[in-house]
Design a protein around this motif. Structure first.
Motif, PDB file in Angstrom:
ATOM      1  N   GLY A 285      44.710  20.757  20.401  1.00 50.41           N
ATOM      2  CA  GLY A 285      46.142  21.007  20.350  1.00 50.41           C
ATOM      3  C   GLY A 285      46.573  22.400  20.773  1.00 50.41           C
ATOM      4  O   GLY A 285      47.752  22.745  20.668  1.00 50.41           O
ATOM      5  N   LYS A 286      45.635  23.211  21.275  1.00 48.08           N
ATOM      6  CA  LYS A 286      45.932  24.609  21.605  1.00 48.08           C
ATOM      7  C   LYS A 286      46.223  24.799  23.101  1.00 48.08           C
ATOM      8  O   LYS A 286      45.776  24.027  23.952  1.00 48.08           O
ATOM      9  CB  LYS A 286      44.752  25.504  21.218  1.00 48.08           C
ATOM     10  N   GLN A 307      37.514  19.440  23.669  1.00 45.66           N
ATOM     11  CA  GLN A 307      37.887  19.673  22.281  1.00 45.66           C
ATOM     12  C   GLN A 307      39.333  19.266  21.995  1.00 45.66           C
ATOM     13  O   GLN A 307      39.764  19.314  20.845  1.00 45.66           O
ATOM     14  CB  GLN A 307      37.687  21.148  21.926  1.00 45.66           C
ATOM     15  N   GLY A 308      40.044  18.844  23.026  1.00 53.14           N
ATOM     16  CA  GLY A 308      41.404  18.357  22.827  1.00 53.14           C
ATOM     17  C   GLY A 308      42.495  19.373  23.034  1.00 53.14           C
ATOM     18  O   GLY A 308      43.597  19.240  22.467  1.00 53.14           O
ATOM     19  N   ALA A 309      42.246  20.396  23.852  1.00 52.27           N
ATOM     20  CA  ALA A 309      43.272  21.414  24.115  1.00 52.27           C
ATOM     21  C   ALA A 309      44.521  20.777  24.721  1.00 52.27           C
ATOM     22  O   ALA A 309      44.449  19.825  25.506  1.00 52.27           O
ATOM     23  CB  ALA A 309      42.720  22.483  25.053  1.00 52.27           C
ATOM     24  N   LYS A 310      45.661  21.317  24.357  1.00 48.87           N
ATOM     25  CA  LYS A 310      46.930  20.830  24.887  1.00 48.87           C
ATOM     26  C   LYS A 310      47.070  21.184  26.362  1.00 48.87           C
ATOM     27  O   LYS A 310      47.582  20.389  27.170  1.00 48.87           O
ATOM     28  CB  LYS A 310      48.076  21.439  24.086  1.00 48.87           C
ATOM     29  N   ARG A 311      46.626  22.387  26.720  1.00 49.53           N
ATOM     30  CA  ARG A 311      46.700  22.846  28.100  1.00 49.53           C
ATOM     31  C   ARG A 311      45.608  23.877  28.332  1.00 49.53           C
ATOM     32  O   ARG A 311      45.347  24.701  27.458  1.00 49.53           O
ATOM     33  CB  ARG A 311      48.066  23.460  28.381  1.00 49.53           C
ATOM     34  N   ASP A 390      47.729  30.205  22.913  1.00 48.71           N
ATOM     35  CA  ASP A 390      47.174  30.352  21.563  1.00 48.71           C
ATOM     36  C   ASP A 390      45.828  31.069  21.577  1.00 48.71           C
ATOM     37  O   ASP A 390      45.488  31.751  20.619  1.00 48.71           O
ATOM     38  CB  ASP A 390      47.011  28.970  20.919  1.00 48.71           C
ATOM     39  N   HIS A 391      45.064  30.868  22.646  1.00 49.58           N
ATOM     40  CA  HIS A 391      43.748  31.501  22.752  1.00 49.58           C
ATOM     41  C   HIS A 391      43.522  31.990  24.179  1.00 49.58           C
ATOM     42  O   HIS A 391      43.932  31.332  25.145  1.00 49.58           O
ATOM     43  CB  HIS A 391      42.625  30.525  22.382  1.00 49.58           C
TER      44      HIS A 391
END
Length: 470
Positions: A285-286, A307-311, A390-391
């Motif tokens: 989600g990040k 891992q499912g990152a948003k973008r 976010d990261h």
């Protein structure tokens, strides 16, 4: 069995690539292995060039046309034996080598526009299938000596060194600070490029040959270099290059900014179930920005996606044509949903009020070539832009690190922390301490797995001569 024109009738086939949508959700190797028929067809495409460019471009100088021919003749065990004469980790190099820049890139068929022989896929096939069929390195003719060598580092250089030593009757004891063998093969390369069962199997094979592994042991903490020098006839250092290179801009130490290697190691340990006291890191989600254009950056990009990152955005200071990473890996990352920003250089990272990050990037243009021929990236004045995320994962590469115990052991390094151990001397890859040898990334700086294997093997030959075994 192919004929002389098989290269015209059979297309290049590196193995079927899993669909991107499936790859985005799974940490599994993305190329399906060749079966016997496909391996035979691909091997049969080889022209058996009189002056094989593929062999010259291979850093370990594999006998590529020779073992391709053995595959077409159905001689799997003989192909495995020949493959291991030059390479200690053929099934691993078949997976992680940038063949497009090495053997396959120089294949005559590739130069002629027919598509290179799928050398890496066949190399992987040979060892995988030979192991399944029961083939093991033949140690029956080894004459054991009373010599023993301490190998520091169970990465590709250390494993290559141990392989040559044990085949010549010298007992290698391999020390590594991590809980599994492989070094960056295990902890730095994600499973979508190299499943860890492959490395675990190699450990089993090498232990069967007589190599001893002492894992979770760090030199200078758990055992001293003086102890090794006193208890062993020689020492090989293959600790790799783990010190990450900083960008030198404001905000690198902010929460949410991560180094590439700790991120990748954390992800592998989650998969292996060996995190222990370390908190799991997830990009689910990040919004993630990866800085860098090498293969490590691609690994971070593609891990974040899984891992499912948003973008996921990858920003690199040069253009795509001048990036250092494998074109194949960039293509895979793009297919999986990674966005690329070329000609962008980080200026600063700031913390936003809500805990997110503001990454400032400046546009660049390519200037004059540097000492190595690469065009320098020059910042375009007034071109700054801000990306909210976010990261930020920093993947600018790694360099060798001088250990605190080097001085006491009289081990010399250069100005970049690389151990001085020349190949061309009386005893190849001997350091300033005559009893200590070194090879791989620790000597040359961060480089390819296959070059580390080669230097580990070459250093072993230097040690055998030094120990008067040869």
């Amino acid at each position: 069995m192919g004929d002389v024109f098989q290269f015209m009738n059979v297309q290049r086939n590196p193995g079927e690539k899993l669909p991107a949508e499936l790859r985005r959700r799974k940490f599994i190797e993305i190329y399906t292995p060749l079966d016997a028929h496909d391996a035979d067809e691909q091997a049969g495409r080889c022209l058996s060039c009189g002056n094989p460019y593929c062999e010259w471009e291979c850093p370990v100088h594999n006998y590529i046309p020779n073992w391709l021919k053995l595959v077409t003749e159905g001689k799997l065990f003989e192909a495995a034996e020949l493959s291991h004469k030059t390479n200690s980790l053929p099934e691993i190099c078949g997976r992680v080598c940038p063949q497009d820049r090495l053997c396959e890139g120089s294949c005559t068929l590739n130069q002629g526009g027919f598509g290179a022989v799928s050398i890496g896929s066949v190399e992987k096939y040979i060892t995988d299938e030979a192991f399944k069929a029961g083939w093991r390195p033949d140690m029956s003719k080894v004459v054991w000596t009373d010599r023993k060598v301490a190998v520091i580092g169970a990465g590709p250089a250390g494993l290559g060194c141990a392989d040559v030593l044990v085949r010549n009757g010298v007992k290698p004891v391999v020390f590594d600070r991590y809980e599994e063998i492989g070094g960056l093969l295990t902890f730095g390369i994600p499973e979508f490029k190299l499943e860890k069962s492959v490395v675990a199997r190699r450990r089993e094979i090498m232990e069967g040959m007589g190599v001893e592994f002492r894992l979770g042991v760090e030199i200078g903490r758990d055992i001293s270099i003086d102890t090794l020098l006193g208890e062993y006839d020689a020492v090989f250092m293959g600790m790799g290059a783990y010190q990450y290179m900083k960008g030198g801009f404001a905000g690198e130490a902010l929460p949410g900014v991560m180094e590439a290697l700790p991120f990748l190691i954390n992800n592998v340990r989650q998969s292996l179930g060996t995190l222990k006291d370390e908190a799991p890191v997830s990009m689910e989600g990040k919004r993630v920005v990866v800085l860098g254009g090498g293969d490590t950056a691609m690994d971070c990009n593609r891990t974040s996606i899984r891992q499912g990152a948003k973008r996921v955005i990858c920003a690199y200071r040069r253009d795509e044509a001048n990036m250092p990473g494998s074109r194949r890996e960039v293509g895979n990352a793009r297919e999986e949903g990674v966005e690329f920003l070329w000609n962008r250089q980080p200026v600063a990272i700031e913390a936003a009020a809500d805990g997110s990050l503001r990454l400032k990037l400046a546009e660049t243009r390519l200037g004059e070539p540097d000492a190595k021929g690469r065009r320098s990236a020059e910042v375009v004045s007034g071109s700054e832009q801000v990306i909210e995320c976010d990261h930020v994962i920093i993947a600018f590469g790694f360099q060798a690190e001088r250990q605190s115990w080097f001085d006491g052991a009289l081990i010399a390094t250069d100005e970049r922390g690389r151990t001085r151990a020349a190949e061309k001397q009386l005893y190849k890859f001997q350091t300033s301490n005559p009893k200590v040898f070194a090879g791989g990334d620790q000597v040359r700086g961060a480089d390819l797995v296959v070059r580390a294997v080669f230097e580990g093997r070459q250093a072993a030959e230097g040690m055998l001569a030094y120990l008067k075994v040869w």
